[in-house]
Write an enzyme that holds these catalytic residues in place. Structure first.
Site, PDB file in Angstrom:
ATOM      1  N   SER A  96       0.831  -1.205   0.000  1.00 30.91           N
ATOM      2  CA  SER A  96       0.000   0.000   0.000  1.00 30.91           C
ATOM      3  C   SER A  96       0.865   1.254   0.000  1.00 30.91           C
ATOM      4  CB  SER A  96      -0.931   0.008   1.219  1.00 30.91           C
ATOM      5  OG  SER A  96      -1.910  -0.996   1.098  1.00 30.91           O
ATOM      6  N   GLN A 114      -6.496   4.569   0.681  1.00 30.81           N
ATOM      7  CA  GLN A 114      -5.850   3.343   0.211  1.00 30.81           C
ATOM      8  C   GLN A 114      -6.441   2.122   0.904  1.00 30.81           C
ATOM      9  OE1 GLN A 114      -3.731   2.820  -2.268  1.00 30.81           O
ATOM     10  NE2 GLN A 114      -3.786   0.647  -1.814  1.00 30.81           N
ATOM     11  N   LYS A 117       1.439   7.047  -6.669  1.00 33.08           N
ATOM     12  CA  LYS A 117       0.377   8.008  -6.958  1.00 33.08           C
ATOM     13  C   LYS A 117       0.812   9.434  -6.631  1.00 33.08           C
ATOM     14  CE  LYS A 117      -2.351   5.233  -8.739  1.00 33.08           C
ATOM     15  NZ  LYS A 117      -2.424   5.264 -10.182  1.00 33.08           N
TER      16      LYS A 117
END
Length: 93
Positions: free
Chosen positions: A32, A83, A39
């Site tokens: 994650s 997330q 991102k």
């Protein structure tokens, strides 16, 4: 990304608004954290402002929802990425 960057630059030039992305990460999962890092890098490359919110896995659902509500009320935030997966004690729906 080039097209998104062009749109971002046009928005900044015409409206003095920098697109903003908030990223919420709960826990310390390596996969994650890597995804969020990618991102954030992409957001920076296209000229987005980004805000990080990181919580321990033990965060309460109430505290997490409060954070999302605050981000949703922030005029500099135009998108919120929470997330997944979240810890089992938090409802993802």
């Amino acid at each position: 990304r080039r097209e998104v960057k062009q749109h971002s630059e046009a928005l900044i030039a015409s409206h003095k608004v920098t697109p903003g992305l908030a990223v919420v990460l709960v826990g310390a999962r390596t996969d994650s954290a890597t995804y969020v890092k990618m991102k954030k890098k992409a957001a920076a490359e296209v000229g987005f402002h980004s805000i990080d919110k990181t919580f321990e896995e033990s965060v309460t659902e109430e505290a997490l929802l409060q954070c999302v509500q605050e981000l949703n009320s922030d005029p500099s935030v135009h998108g919120i990425l929470v997330q997944l997966p979240l810890p089992k004690h938090i409802d993802e729906a």
